[in-house]
Design an enzyme around this catalytic site. Structure first.
Site, PDB file in Angstrom:
ATOM      1  CG  PHE A   1      -3.412   0.427  -8.256  1.00 15.49           C
ATOM      2  CD1 PHE A   1      -4.776   0.414  -8.432  1.00 15.49           C
ATOM      3  CD2 PHE A   1      -2.840   1.527  -7.648  1.00 15.49           C
ATOM      4  CE1 PHE A   1      -5.573   1.469  -8.027  1.00 15.49           C
ATOM      5  CE2 PHE A   1      -3.620   2.596  -7.215  1.00 15.49           C
ATOM      6  CZ  PHE A   1      -4.994   2.561  -7.407  1.00 15.49           C
TER       7      PHE A   1
ATOM      8  CE  LYS B   1      -3.859   2.243   2.347  1.00 15.21           C
ATOM      9  NZ  LYS B   1      -3.325   3.593   2.087  1.00 15.21           N
TER      10      LYS B   1
ATOM     11  CE  LYS C   1      -8.734   1.332   4.544  1.00 21.04           C
ATOM     12  NZ  LYS C   1      -8.804   2.802   4.474  1.00 21.04           N
TER      13      LYS C   1
ATOM     14  NE  ARG D   1     -15.748   2.700   1.164  1.00 16.87           N
ATOM     15  CZ  ARG D   1     -14.530   3.202   1.128  1.00 16.87           C
ATOM     16  NH1 ARG D   1     -13.484   2.420   1.310  1.00 16.87           N
ATOM     17  NH2 ARG D   1     -14.343   4.487   0.880  1.00 16.87           N
TER      18      ARG D   1
END
Length: 277
Positions: free
Chosen positions: A118, A46, A194, A188
């Site tokens: 990404f 991340k 994460k 979402r």
């Protein structure tokens, strides 16, 4: 008559102003939970960068506002839409934010910035297939400032735990997990997760609470409101400069926390930064 002419002139000026771009529809991450099997995911670091979306012609922030990058930075990018992070390196977020948000870009500063890709918005296939396409796309472009974010396979929770520990020890922020079999989607979703030693979230500033003791005359804490309407006091994590000039009421701030209380509020919450876009 003069008033009418003035109103018409004002209307003409408003119509002449460029319309702000709508925020792009993006895939947003949920927080990793222990019951999720990481074997179905590809894992990457991340990055502590600024998210930027390239539509083939214009580079934009998450807000939809244009990134004022130098022409050489964007003119050479592939015409393929890409989603990624503008990045300077680990622990460089504040300096990066100052560079990429300048109205007039500074070439020498932008020579240090990399665009780390990404995702390929709207592209067909699974994420694993798109990740392979990103590697090929970046390789064909041959630009020093364009790179892919490395995706790795993890086989179990213990492997994931070791990956997180190694990343954090090296100065990284955490990990991102993206389902390898997922088609491109927005919103979402558990498709993207994460994983960090600290969790983070956002809230809207609703009040400035006065300081006491050495903070008399300065900010003591922020009263902030979560997306579900609940409010709490955010009183740690501020520099002296931020206490003297706190985030304005109505602004969105990012805070970090360890876990949730029994009432569902963040425990050990600490101010991280004000969201700029």
């Amino acid at each position: 008559m003069r008033r009418l002419r003035a109103l018409l002139c004002g209307l003409a000026l408003l119509l002449a102003l460029p319309l702000a771009a709508a925020p792009p529809e993006l895939l947003l991450a949920n927080v990793y939970r222990d019951e999720i099997d990481p074997a179905a995911y590809l894992v990457s670091e991340k990055l502590d960068g600024v998210r930027a979306v390239w539509d083939g012609e214009t580079l934009r922030f998450r807000s939809g506002n244009r990134v004022n990058a130098p022409a050489w930075f964007t003119d050479a990018l592939p015409k393929t839409p890409m989603d990624g992070e503008l990045w300077l390196g680990r622990g460089q977020f504040e300096r990066l934010s100052g560079i990429v948000r300048r109205e007039q870009p500074v070439d020498a500063e932008w020579r240090q910035v990399r665009y780390m890709i990404f995702e390929l918005p709207g592209a067909p296939g699974t994420f694993a297939e798109r990740a392979a396409r990103i590697v090929a796309l970046v390789g064909a472009a041959g630009l020093p400032w364009l790179a892919e974010i490395s995706q790795k396979i993890t086989v179990d929770r213990e492997t994931l735990r070791k990956m997180l520990a190694a990343t954090v020890k090296a100065g990284g922020e955490g990990l991102m997990l993206h389902r390898a079999d997922a088609p491109y989607e927005t919103g979402r979703s558990d498709t993207l997760l994460k994983l960090k030693p600290w969790l983070d979230a956002e809230a809207v500033v609703v009040a400035h609470l006065p300081g006491k003791g050495k903070y008399v005359g300065q900010l003591g804490a922020l009263r902030v409101r979560l997306a579900d309407g609940r409010e709490f006091r955010l009183g740690t994590g501020f520099t002296d400069a931020e206490r003297a000039n706190p985030p304005p009421i109505g602004s969105v701030v990012t805070f970090r926390y360890r876990e949730l209380t029994a009432k569902g509020l963040p425990r050990f919450a600490s101010f991280l930064r004000m969201r700029q876009e």
